[in-house]
Design an enzyme around this catalytic site. Structure first.
Site, PDB file in Angstrom:
ATOM      1  N   GLY A 228      46.933  18.489 -16.036  1.00 28.62           N
ATOM      2  CA  GLY A 228      47.633  19.669 -15.531  1.00 28.62           C
ATOM      3  C   GLY A 228      46.771  20.916 -15.539  1.00 28.62           C
ATOM      4  O   GLY A 228      47.265  22.030 -15.374  1.00 28.62           O
TER       5      GLY A 228
ATOM      6  N   ASP B  73      45.880  26.343  -7.201  1.00 30.79           N
ATOM      7  CA  ASP B  73      44.732  25.872  -7.982  1.00 30.79           C
ATOM      8  C   ASP B  73      43.414  26.279  -7.316  1.00 30.79           C
ATOM      9  O   ASP B  73      42.489  26.762  -7.969  1.00 30.79           O
ATOM     10  CB  ASP B  73      44.779  24.347  -8.124  1.00 30.79           C
ATOM     11  CG  ASP B  73      46.134  23.862  -8.602  1.00 30.79           C
ATOM     12  OD1 ASP B  73      46.913  24.692  -9.081  1.00 30.79           O
ATOM     13  OD2 ASP B  73      46.415  22.657  -8.488  1.00 30.79           O
TER      14      ASP B  73
ATOM     15  N   HIS C 115      55.668  25.224  -9.571  1.00 30.06           N
ATOM     16  CA  HIS C 115      56.259  24.564  -8.395  1.00 30.06           C
ATOM     17  C   HIS C 115      56.902  25.568  -7.447  1.00 30.06           C
ATOM     18  O   HIS C 115      57.958  25.288  -6.877  1.00 30.06           O
ATOM     19  CB  HIS C 115      57.289  23.507  -8.826  1.00 30.06           C
ATOM     20  CG  HIS C 115      56.659  22.285  -9.414  1.00 30.06           C
ATOM     21  ND1 HIS C 115      56.132  21.275  -8.648  1.00 30.06           N
ATOM     22  CD2 HIS C 115      56.444  21.919 -10.700  1.00 30.06           C
ATOM     23  CE1 HIS C 115      55.631  20.328  -9.432  1.00 30.06           C
ATOM     24  NE2 HIS C 115      55.801  20.708 -10.683  1.00 30.06           N
TER      25      HIS C 115
ATOM     26  N   ASN D  68      48.747  11.698 -12.885  1.00 27.73           N
ATOM     27  CA  ASN D  68      47.901  11.827 -11.704  1.00 27.73           C
ATOM     28  C   ASN D  68      48.824  12.019 -10.512  1.00 27.73           C
ATOM     29  O   ASN D  68      49.478  11.075 -10.060  1.00 27.73           O
ATOM     30  CB  ASN D  68      47.047  10.560 -11.550  1.00 27.73           C
ATOM     31  CG  ASN D  68      46.196  10.613 -10.293  1.00 27.73           C
ATOM     32  OD1 ASN D  68      46.430  11.420  -9.398  1.00 27.73           O
ATOM     33  ND2 ASN D  68      45.213   9.746 -10.226  1.00 27.73           N
TER      34      ASN D  68
HETATM   35  C1  GLA Z   1      49.877  21.371  -8.805  1.00 28.04           C
HETATM   36  C2  GLA Z   1      49.643  21.867  -7.389  1.00 28.04           C
HETATM   37  C3  GLA Z   1      49.877  23.365  -7.314  1.00 28.04           C
HETATM   38  C4  GLA Z   1      51.241  23.736  -7.886  1.00 28.04           C
HETATM   39  C5  GLA Z   1      51.440  23.110  -9.261  1.00 28.04           C
HETATM   40  C6  GLA Z   1      52.830  23.315  -9.804  1.00 28.04           C
HETATM   41  O1  GLA Z   1      48.917  21.881  -9.658  1.00 28.04           O
HETATM   42  O2  GLA Z   1      48.340  21.556  -6.972  1.00 28.04           O
HETATM   43  O3  GLA Z   1      49.727  23.804  -5.982  1.00 28.04           O
HETATM   44  O4  GLA Z   1      52.250  23.369  -7.000  1.00 28.04           O
HETATM   45  O5  GLA Z   1      51.169  21.729  -9.260  1.00 28.04           O
HETATM   46  O6  GLA Z   1      53.066  24.659 -10.026  1.00 28.04           O
END
Ligand code: GLA
Length: 481
Positions: free
Chosen positions: A165, A212, A72, A255
């Site tokens: 996740g 991601d 985060h 989700n």
């Molecule tokens: C999700 C978001 C990422 C990041 C993570 C937490 O996967 O898509 O951009 O913020 O949560 O680290």
């Protein structure tokens, strides 16, 4: 099996898959590894043929990821440290002049979808699987001003457990972005693809930070990456020998597009940025990220933590209090600071806790990278400690854990991990643990016994829920020779 099926198998067996990515590659990925053996590709090819009575023209795949540390903080502008995993989204594609996009999924839970190329719209109230695909299509269409788009048929096959996740949704967006680029015979750099896909995933309503999509495109086999933003860049991080990373799914599904937890955190960080900026006499209106605030103030992360202690109070801030500090109306607050799905959700904001997490976590990422780079004899326990601190901060300050994740982290540590933490957005999904090689067998045994076996639902999911992982390669396009 029909004669067609046999022929297809034979045909496929005499062919080898060939890498056709139009992207510039230092180390082309090992496609056989990416698609985890030929059978998966073979099954997908057959599914495509059954569905559309033709064979795919090309394939695209994009991996999921596990974030080792830095949770985060990407949307606050800070570097994160993920690696791609072997599990991915794989798509088989053909193109045509039908002016339609046909989408199907090998998982029967995900229904077929067809739309006109002129009506690529995303319903954020209803986050169905195909809207993630359409995010990728729309993103590339806009980035390259493609008009009209080519028609396509596509079957998608995912091996990343959903809502765990491990970034299955972003991998789908990235895969769709690649499919759209290749189907329309375009060529785009990986960095542009990553930035475009990060931007366009927001059409579904979550304000993710880009980690991601960046790792999905920029990953390289054998190395984790430090991902930095503005400008986006990825640096190799060599993980120490002697330890293995193990992913364990808590089996609690989360989700992030279907709830407002995620966007509330984004908004809390934004408000904290503005309040700290205002108190420090800056023009706060343009400031959105805690990272931008640090740059403006020219202070170290440690000093930023000091500023948080000095300026913010631990009691949650009401809307009124924030409006008073910033000197704004409730209406300005709603329209200019809150996001669509946080308008009515929250009345109080934990600015102190969120900002403390972000600045301390940003420092932990840099420390993690420094330990990996200098590789002292104590690297493994030091990295483990950083992961444990990260989990504690996610649990206590950022409040993005849940009882099952906390229980799983505890079990992993008792089972011999030197570090264990939630990974990804949290509120469910997976943990990642760092386990010394010599303790692996007993670690896996204990976690199975203590977390999965006592619960029938978890036990049924065990096979895809507990596995070791190595840094995998990035997204790619390929065809058959
Ligand atoms: C999700 C978001 C990422 C990041 C993570 C937490 O996967 O898509 O951009 O913020 O949560 O680290």
């Amino acid at each position: 099996m029909s004669a067609d099926g046999l022929q297809l198998r034979r045909l496929f067996n005499v062919c080898t898959v060939q890498y056709i990515s139009v992207l510039m590659e230092k180390n082309p990925p090992n496609i056989k590894v990416l698609i985890s053996a030929d059978q998966r590709l073979q099954r997908l090819k057959e599914a495509f043929h059954v569905k559309y009575e033709e064979f795919p023209l090309f394939y695209a795949c994009a991996p999921g990821r596990v974030n080792l540390i830095g949770e985060h903080i990407d949307y606050c502008g800070y570097a994160v440290l993920p690696m791609a995993i072997e599990q991915n989204i794989l798509a088989a594609v053909s193109v045509n002049n039908s002016q339609t996009i046909h989408l199907a999924n090998t998982d029967p839970r995900y229904k077929d979808f067809t739309t006109s190329i002129n009506e690529v719209t995303i319903d954020r109230e209803n986050p169905q699987w195909y809207y993630y695909f359409l995010c990728g299509v729309k993103g590339i269409q806009e980035q390259l001003s493609l008009s009209p788009l080519t028609g396509l048929r596509c079957v998608v096959d995912g091996s990343i457990p959903a809502s765990s996740g491990l970034s299955s949704s972003s991998a789908l967006v990235c895969c769709a972005g690649l499919v759209t680029m290749e189907a329309n015979q375009q060529s785009v750099s990986k960095v542009t693809l990553a930035e475009t896909c990060a931007r366009c995933e927001r059409y579904i309503g979550t304000e993710g930070g880009g980690m991601d999509q960046s790792i999905s495109f920029l990953a390289e086999e054998g190395t984790a990456k430090l991902i930095e933003f503005n400008p986006l860049r990825a640096t190799d991080v060599k993980l120490p020998d002697g330890a293995v990373f193990v992913i364990a799914n808590s089996c609690v599904e989360m989700n992030k597009a279907a709830s407002s937890h995620f966007n509330i955190r984004v908004v809390e960080c934004r408000i904290a940025t503005k309040v700290l900026g205002k108190v420090r006499g800056l023009d706060w209106t343009g400031l959105q990220k805690l990272g931008e605030l640090q740059t403006e103030l020219g202070l170290s992360l440690e000093k930023m933590l000091g500023l948080v202690e000095e300026v913010l109070h631990p009691e949650p801030y009401s809307r009124d209090e924030v409006c008073k500090i910033l000197g704004i109306t409730a209406e300005y607050f709603s329209t200019s600071i809150l996001s669509a799905n946080t308008q009515h959700e929250v009345s109080h904001f934990k600015l102190y806790q969120r900002a403390r997490h972000v600045y301390a976590e940003a420092a932990r990422v840099l420390r993690f990278k420094a330990v990996c780079d200098s590789a002292p004899a104590t690297a493994v326990p030091e990295l483990g400690q950083l992961m444990n601190q990260s989990h504690a901060s996610c649990r206590d300050l950022y409040e993005c854990s849940c009882p099952e994740l906390d229980q799983l982290v505890d079990i992993c540590l008792q089972a011999g991990a030197v570090g264990s933490r939630l990974t990804g957005a949290g509120w469910g999904g997976c943990t990642v643990s760092m386990v010394p090689v010599e303790r692996m067998d007993s670690f896996l045994r204990t976690v199975k016994e203590q977390y999965y076996k006592p619960d029938a639902r978890r036990a049924a999911l065990l096979k895809q829920s507990l596995f070791t992982t190595r840094p995998g390669g990035g997204a790619t396009i390929f065809t058959e020779e």
